[in-house]
Each structure stands twice: as structure tokens, then as C-alpha cells.
Write an enzyme that holds these catalytic residues in place. Sequence first.
Site, PDB file in Angstrom:
ATOM      1  CG  ASP A   8      48.689  -0.359  27.719  1.00  0.00           C
ATOM      2  OD1 ASP A   8      48.584   0.853  27.439  1.00  0.00           O
ATOM      3  OD2 ASP A   8      49.584  -1.094  27.261  1.00  0.00           O
ATOM      4  CG  ASP A  10      49.667   0.622  21.318  1.00  0.00           C
ATOM      5  OD1 ASP A  10      48.716   0.252  20.602  1.00  0.00           O
ATOM      6  OD2 ASP A  10      50.121   1.779  21.293  1.00  0.00           O
ATOM      7  CB  THR A  54      45.882   3.861  25.203  1.00  0.00           C
ATOM      8  OG1 THR A  54      47.045   3.736  24.403  1.00  0.00           O
ATOM      9  CG2 THR A  54      44.833   4.678  24.472  1.00  0.00           C
ATOM     10  CB  CYS A  93      47.602  10.643  27.781  1.00  0.00           C
ATOM     11  SG  CYS A  93      48.770  12.012  27.939  1.00  0.00           S
ATOM     12  NE  ARG A 104      53.734   9.690  28.406  1.00  0.00           N
ATOM     13  CZ  ARG A 104      53.437   9.226  27.194  1.00  0.00           C
ATOM     14  NH1 ARG A 104      52.381   9.683  26.566  1.00  0.00           N
ATOM     15  NH2 ARG A 104      54.198   8.326  26.610  1.00  0.00           N
TER      16      ARG A 104
END
Length: 174
Positions: A8, A10, A54, A93, A104
Amino acid sequence: MSKGIFLDRDGVLNEVLTDRVQFVNSPEDFYLLPGVGEAIHLLNKAGFKVFVVTNQGGVGLGFMAKEALIEIHNKMQQDLHEYGAVIDDIAYCPHKPHANCACRKPKPQMILDLAEKHQVDIKESFMAGDREPDIQAGKKAGVRTILIGDGILDGVDADYVFPDLLSAAKWLTA
């Protein structure tokens, strides 16, 4: 087939929701977290293919253009290059959070598409994230999961928990 690690972005690679950065909507908002460059370099040296997966609903919501997202990812690659670290590919996404798209997270499509494209062995691979949708996506894709953070997610059990990506990378490459 290769082993891979799906990351991932963030909260795992870069700051978000800090005093310095609320959201990453431009390259100027992008700051690597401590140890991330070293972590990815270790993973590269150990033979992992390294991917970023992400959710970027800000594109669909109009907070940033796709071009800005590409610039952010270019800055990420440049920042990592200073550590000799390389991301093999990035999937994102761009859809609104409740668009019910196939890509997503917590849906596993980004992981599965990258694994197929880069001939990655799912059973030998990992998904590392800091939130429930990351861990759920990894489990649905059939990879082992790593929670980055304090280890507390209601109702979702990651296979492994580490306080940061560098700790996870050191364990994976030991």
C-alpha cells in the site's frame, strides 16, 4: 516464477494525516517515511519484485488529476532511487470510494493483475498495508499479509504485524 511484495502507498511508504501532510495531492506533499528506501532496497536485493497497489479515490472525486498522480509516483520513484530502491510496477484505483469497481481494495484485482503481468507466485508473496482493505485484498488474492502499524484492526487478522516497513523487510530478508 518470482516472489513479490505488494505495498500500500499512503501510511506504508509515505506520510499521510501528519502535521506536515494531510493528503498527498501533489508531488510537494509526498514524503517517504523513515526507513522505506532502505526497506525496498533490501527487498530488491533479496529478489522480491516490489509493487505498489493504492486506492486513489481523490482522482475520481476530483481532488487531483491523473497527471498529478503520475507526477507523485514519479517523485516516489526518484526519492527511492536515492537509496538504490526500485518499484517494479504501480497499480492504482482512480475510482470514487463507493464506485463498486473491480480494482478498489479490498478487492484483489490490482494484486492479481500485477502478479499475472510479472509472473509472480502468489503463494510466495506478501501484501503489506496499514488498513483493513489492504489486508482483506491480500487475503482474497491468496498472498500472506503484513499489517504495518500497531497491529490493531477490528475483525481482520493479518498473518504478520510489524511497526514499519523496514522491520518487515528485515524479517523477510533474514
